[in-house]
Design a protein around this motif. Structure first.
Motif, PDB file in Angstrom:
ATOM      1  N   ASP A 273       0.871  -1.254   0.116  1.00  0.00           N
ATOM      2  CA  ASP A 273      -0.162   0.022   0.070  1.00  0.00           C
ATOM      3  C   ASP A 273       0.966   0.969  -0.030  1.00  0.00           C
ATOM      4  N   ILE A 274       0.818   1.907  -1.058  1.00  0.00           N
ATOM      5  CA  ILE A 274       2.115   2.972  -1.424  1.00  0.00           C
ATOM      6  C   ILE A 274       1.357   4.374  -1.348  1.00  0.00           C
ATOM      7  N   GLN A 275       1.832   5.420  -0.744  1.00  0.00           N
ATOM      8  CA  GLN A 275       1.459   7.025  -0.986  1.00  0.00           C
ATOM      9  C   GLN A 275       2.722   7.592  -1.230  1.00  0.00           C
ATOM     10  N   ALA A 371       5.774  -1.588  -8.155  1.00  0.00           N
ATOM     11  CA  ALA A 371       5.559  -2.684  -6.912  1.00  0.00           C
ATOM     12  C   ALA A 371       4.331  -2.502  -6.218  1.00  0.00           C
ATOM     13  N   SER A 372       3.572  -1.439  -6.660  1.00  0.00           N
ATOM     14  CA  SER A 372       2.124  -1.189  -5.848  1.00  0.00           C
ATOM     15  C   SER A 372       1.065  -1.932  -6.076  1.00  0.00           C
ATOM     16  N   ASP A 373       0.574  -2.400  -4.942  1.00  0.00           N
ATOM     17  CA  ASP A 373      -0.684  -3.385  -5.081  1.00  0.00           C
ATOM     18  C   ASP A 373      -2.034  -2.316  -5.309  1.00  0.00           C
ATOM     19  N   LEU A 395      -1.306   2.448 -14.793  1.00  0.00           N
ATOM     20  CA  LEU A 395      -0.462   1.967 -15.740  1.00  0.00           C
ATOM     21  C   LEU A 395       0.228   0.906 -15.580  1.00  0.00           C
ATOM     22  N   ASN A 396       0.723   0.581 -14.537  1.00  0.00           N
ATOM     23  CA  ASN A 396       1.788  -0.452 -14.025  1.00  0.00           C
ATOM     24  C   ASN A 396       0.892  -1.503 -13.379  1.00  0.00           C
ATOM     25  N   GLY A 397      -0.482  -1.707 -13.402  1.00  0.00           N
ATOM     26  CA  GLY A 397      -1.268  -2.577 -12.784  1.00  0.00           C
ATOM     27  C   GLY A 397      -1.459  -2.299 -11.220  1.00  0.00           C
ATOM     28  N   GLY A 398      -1.303  -1.209 -10.801  1.00  0.00           N
ATOM     29  CA  GLY A 398      -1.765  -0.925  -9.349  1.00  0.00           C
ATOM     30  C   GLY A 398      -2.997  -0.332  -9.486  1.00  0.00           C
ATOM     31  N   LEU A 399      -3.708  -0.749  -8.240  1.00  0.00           N
ATOM     32  CA  LEU A 399      -5.260  -0.186  -8.186  1.00  0.00           C
ATOM     33  C   LEU A 399      -5.212   1.001  -7.216  1.00  0.00           C
ATOM     34  N   ILE A 400      -6.466   1.761  -7.185  1.00  0.00           N
ATOM     35  CA  ILE A 400      -6.237   3.174  -6.775  1.00  0.00           C
ATOM     36  C   ILE A 400      -7.310   3.010  -5.530  1.00  0.00           C
TER      37      ILE A 400
END
Length: 543
Positions: A273-275, A371-373, A395-400
């Motif tokens: 989980d990234i910010q 690397a973000s999920d 764009l890299n397959g991470g969800l928001i």
């Protein structure tokens, strides 16, 4: 004052040098000055280069001998202005005494621009002195200030925002008087974009190669809309496996970086989980860390058996604050203090890790983003102009997880509601919420209050250190409405925990979201500027 003086000198140096180079090249064409706007288009990227409007007027009048009106016609046909913020404190203003001292001729020109402009406004709205005050480039006071945003609007032929909601707020909140005077046609929207060559092909080559192998070519790197063809394979088990294996390897790469640079061991099997973005109160990293502390307290209260059922999570922050932004630095301090407590707690360390990655820059973003999920874009509704990190993550397959703000809205429209988590108050409601919090003494959300009491009790360092930060929620009346949004935020995070456990469904969401990002290419964005603002035609490149 020394810093402001240096900044003003830098701004003038860059705009003047740029204009001198442009004019030098234009003169080689031997065209009349009337043709200058047909050969040159200058886009003001926010207010920082706005001195260029007065500088071009100075060059044309003082050095080239044009009449004022003739020069001003050229200036206003040459410049266009992109606004990047609706926050009043971010709209640049310069003190008149400072400008008179450093740039006396430009100050005279700006005064004249303002005088002639207000005379025209007064002819349209006779007797409306309050309107003249609101629209003036010169802000009266002791001392007077120059509104660079107003100068940019007056000196440009087109003004644009960078996301659909933001562009509407530009018209309704920032420049309403100017819209009424100039007409709506002067104001438009160009939604931001990111380049897939940098933020997919270079940052995530494995994923780029997988997409190319599935689509049969690399055309999507120049025509991002072709990604939509991936949706046909989103439910295919083999493709899901390959897609998520690349995500896993990117998480391993980031985990290795965190171990080497932060001294924290994190599991690539956990939800990342990234910010990562500039630290500011409106971006609400504060709400994020309050949510992390709430999660930690909840995990501590569970029995070992119940704790084992929880989704394992690694929460990652990265970003910098302005040097003098004390509250932002306190948020960073709280994150790091909380990380020490959380990461060393044997009861919860298996289920929650907290990391602040220092020295954030674009190259580091190329490691973090793939690397973000899930990534967090949780600004108070109506404060984020657009954002581009949200586009890079998806764009890299991470969800928001995000608020209904900035480009989150348009991303949600493209990826569909099942592939994005939106929550929180809506822009039209924010001012009413602020009014209620200020004048009706609303209590903090109970769950948030527990977190605040934990901070005040010294669980994460001396309480007095964080008192100014806590005060933004209490005596500061919670301007960024964290308390109002906190329950919905926690509920949304809980829904994400549940969704992450279904690996096949998560992979499908990830693929479909990335496949829906065709709109958010910088190629599309630049093409819109070229066609609608710069009025230039494409040129065929010889083979």
């Amino acid at each position: 004052m020394v810093g402001k003086t240096l900044r003003l000198k830098q701004q003038y140096f860059f705009v003047s040098a740029t204009l001198q180079d442009i004019i030098r090249r234009f003169k080689k064409s031997n065209l009349p000055w009337s043709q200058f706007p047909n050969q040159v288009s200058i886009q003001l990227n926010d207010t920082h280069p706005t001195l260029g409007i007065a500088e071009l007027q100075r060059i044309l009048v003082d050095e080239e001998g044009l009449l004022w009106d003739e020069a001003w016609d050229i200036v206003t046909k040459t410049y266009s202005f992109t606004n990047h913020t609706v926050l009043p404190e971010a709209l640049e203003k310069w003190a008149v005494p400072l400008m008179q001292d450093l740039l006396p001729r430009l100050m005279m020109i700006i005064f004249d621009i303002n005088l002639y402009f207000l005379q025209k406004v007064e002819r349209v709205y006779p007797g409306d002195r309050d309107r003249l005050r609101r629209m003036s480039i010169v802000i009266e006071g002791q001392p007077q200030y120059i509104s660079m945003a107003h100068l940019a609007v007056v000196g440009s032929h087109t003004v644009n925002g960078v996301a659909a909601l933001h562009s509407e707020l530009v018209k309704s909140m920032l420049f309403q008087d100017f819209v009424e005077y100039f007409g709506e046609s002067r104001f438009t929207n160009v939604t931001n974009g990111v380049t897939p060559r940098r933020w997919l092909h270079q940052a995530n080559p494995r994923l780029s190669n997988l997409i190319a192998s599935k689509l049969g070519n690399e055309n999507f790197l120049k025509h991002l809309n072709e990604l939509t063809r991936l949706k046909a394979f989103a439910a295919e088990p083999t493709f899901q496996k390959d897609w998520m294996e690349i995500k896993y390897q990117n998480k391993v790469r980031l985990a290795n970086y965190i171990r080497a640079h932060c001294g924290v061991d994190v599991s690539a099997d956990a939800l990342f989980d990234i910010q990562c973005k500039r630290f500011h109160e409106y971006k609400r990293q504060f709400m994020n860390i309050l949510g992390v502390i709430h999660r930690y307290k909840r995990l501590k209260a569970l029995s070992p058996e119940d704790r084992a059922k929880e989704t394992k999570k690694v929460v990652i922050f990265a970003g910098k604050s302005a040097p003098g932004y004390y509250i932002a630095k306190l948020i960073i301090k709280l994150i790091n203090n909380a990380a020490v407590v959380i990461n060393e707690d044997p009861d919860t360390a298996e289920y929650l890790k907290l990391v602040f990655i220092p020295n954030y820059n674009v190259s580091l973003a190329e490691i973090i983003i793939p690397a973000s999920d899930i990534s967090q874009h949780i600004s108070t509704a109506g404060t984020e102009a657009s954002g581009t990190s949200n586009m890079k993550f998806v764009l890299n397959g991470g969800l928001i997880i995000g608020t209904v703000d900035g480009a989150n809205i348009e991303i949600g429209e493209e990826v569909s509601e099942e592939n994005i988590w939106l929550f929180g108050a809506l822009t039209p409601d924010v001012e009413d919420i602020r009014h209620d919090q200020r004048y009706h003494s609303l209590a903090l959300d109970p769950e948030l209050d527990l977190v605040i009491k934990s901070i005040q009790s010294g669980d994460f360092g001396e309480p007095y250190i964080f008192e100014p930060l806590v005060s933004t929620l209490t005596v500061g009346h919670d301007f960024y409405i964290i308390s109002k949004d906190f329950p919905a935020y926690l509920q949304t995070l809980a829904a994400i925990d549940v969704a992450f456990k279904d690996k096949s469904a998560w992979a499908k969401k990830s693929i479909n979201a990335a496949a829906s990002m065709g709109k958010f290419s910088s190629d599309r964005s630049i093409e819109e500027y070229a066609q609608r603002i710069w009025n230039i035609e494409p040129v065929t490149v010889p083979k």
